[in-house]
Write a protein that holds these residues in place. Structure first.
Motif, PDB file in Angstrom:
ATOM      1  N   GLU A 106       0.830  -1.203   0.000  1.00 50.22           N
ATOM      2  CA  GLU A 106       0.000   0.000   0.000  1.00 50.22           C
ATOM      3  C   GLU A 106       0.871   1.263   0.000  1.00 50.22           C
ATOM      4  N   VAL A 107       1.918   1.256   0.807  1.00 53.59           N
ATOM      5  CA  VAL A 107       2.844   2.394   0.858  1.00 53.59           C
ATOM      6  C   VAL A 107       3.543   2.553  -0.489  1.00 53.59           C
ATOM      7  N   ALA A 108       4.072   1.458  -1.014  1.00 47.50           N
ATOM      8  CA  ALA A 108       4.805   1.509  -2.283  1.00 47.50           C
ATOM      9  C   ALA A 108       3.927   2.046  -3.408  1.00 47.50           C
ATOM     10  N   LYS A 109       2.699   1.587  -3.472  1.00 50.13           N
ATOM     11  CA  LYS A 109       1.785   2.025  -4.532  1.00 50.13           C
ATOM     12  C   LYS A 109       1.493   3.519  -4.411  1.00 50.13           C
ATOM     13  N   TYR A 110       1.215   3.977  -3.202  1.00 47.08           N
ATOM     14  CA  TYR A 110       0.916   5.399  -2.999  1.00 47.08           C
ATOM     15  C   TYR A 110       2.131   6.270  -3.325  1.00 47.08           C
ATOM     16  N   MET A 111       3.272   5.873  -2.810  1.00 43.06           N
ATOM     17  CA  MET A 111       4.481   6.679  -3.000  1.00 43.06           C
ATOM     18  C   MET A 111       4.868   6.741  -4.471  1.00 43.06           C
ATOM     19  N   GLU A 112       4.798   5.634  -5.159  1.00 45.93           N
ATOM     20  CA  GLU A 112       5.154   5.593  -6.584  1.00 45.93           C
ATOM     21  C   GLU A 112       4.230   6.497  -7.399  1.00 45.93           C
ATOM     22  N   ALA A 113       2.965   6.559  -7.020  1.00 50.03           N
ATOM     23  CA  ALA A 113       2.001   7.374  -7.762  1.00 50.03           C
ATOM     24  C   ALA A 113       2.153   8.870  -7.492  1.00 50.03           C
ATOM     25  N   ASN A 114       2.671   9.239  -6.331  1.00 52.63           N
ATOM     26  CA  ASN A 114       2.636  10.640  -5.919  1.00 52.63           C
ATOM     27  C   ASN A 114       3.982  11.333  -5.736  1.00 52.63           C
ATOM     28  N   PHE A 115       5.071  10.573  -5.738  1.00 53.32           N
ATOM     29  CA  PHE A 115       6.384  11.155  -5.451  1.00 53.32           C
ATOM     30  C   PHE A 115       7.455  10.565  -6.356  1.00 53.32           C
ATOM     31  N   TYR A 116       8.481  11.370  -6.628  1.00 52.86           N
ATOM     32  CA  TYR A 116       9.734  10.823  -7.132  1.00 52.86           C
ATOM     33  C   TYR A 116      10.451  10.351  -5.879  1.00 52.86           C
ATOM     34  N   MET A 117      10.848   9.103  -5.851  1.00 55.66           N
ATOM     35  CA  MET A 117      11.432   8.490  -4.662  1.00 55.66           C
ATOM     36  C   MET A 117      12.954   8.470  -4.763  1.00 55.66           C
ATOM     37  N   VAL A 118      13.603   9.097  -3.793  1.00 54.49           N
ATOM     38  CA  VAL A 118      15.054   9.219  -3.789  1.00 54.49           C
ATOM     39  C   VAL A 118      15.627   8.570  -2.537  1.00 54.49           C
ATOM     40  N   LYS A 119      16.690   7.803  -2.706  1.00 52.90           N
ATOM     41  CA  LYS A 119      17.483   7.297  -1.577  1.00 52.90           C
ATOM     42  C   LYS A 119      18.752   8.125  -1.555  1.00 52.90           C
TER      43      LYS A 119
END
Length: 176
Positions: A74-87
């Motif tokens: 659920e977190v991964a799906k939301y984050m992928e849809a709404n943010f560019y994810m950076v480490k």
């Protein structure tokens, strides 16, 4: 005489299909570099906000948050849809250009720190710290510490759905 035997072949096939289905529907986070996120935010017609996970290699809570929170479907799906994810490695050695400045690694103590990570964490070198930036790469908030999936998702939605523009955090969190 008829015996009740277990059909191991069908059990194995069923198990395989369940495992395959779970992989098929699992959501993966597409992590990008900070530079890639900056470029995407500048060039896409409808840019997303930027989320930065500041970690270190030695941080156990960082690894736990990766496993428990960021890999939560659920977190991964939301984050992928709404943010560019950076480490971002808080102790990374490579220089990073951002808003006309070059941020570098600073040797300090036994290890050191990356200037950009320190700037984003507002000088509080605490790992993990998650950073939320808006679509124009302006600071929304650093969030220090390990976050379990549900509380993390509430924080992500607060910024991802622009709730922060109309409600302060205490009002929003109190309504949850």
């Amino acid at each position: 005489m008829q015996t009740n035997s277990i059909d191991y072949k069908n059990i194995g096939l069923t198990g395989f299909l369940l495992l395959f289905t779970s992989f098929l529907f699992a959501q993966e986070v597409n992590w990008v570099s900070f530079s890639q996120a900056v470029e995407l935010a500048a060039t896409e017609e409808n840019p997303k906000k930027v989320f930065i996970d500041v970690y270190t290699d030695w941080c156990g809570w960082c690894k736990k948050m990766d496993k428990d929170t960021f890999q939560n479907p659920e977190v991964a799906k939301y984050m992928e849809a709404n943010f560019y994810m950076v480490k971002m490695d808080g102790e990374g050695k490579d220089p990073i250009e951002f808003k006309g400045k070059t941020y570098k690694f600073i040797a300090s103590g036994r290890k050191g720190y990356h200037e950009l990570a320190a700037a984003l964490m507002q000088g509080r070198l605490s790992y993990p710290t998650t950073i939320f930036l808006d679509e124009e790469l302006n600071m929304l908030s650093p969030v220090p510490g390990y976050q379990k999936p549900e509380p993390f998702l509430n924080i992500a939605k607060y910024f991802g759905e622009d709730i922060y523009k109309d409600k302060d955090w205490k009002t929003y969190a109190g309504a949850k």
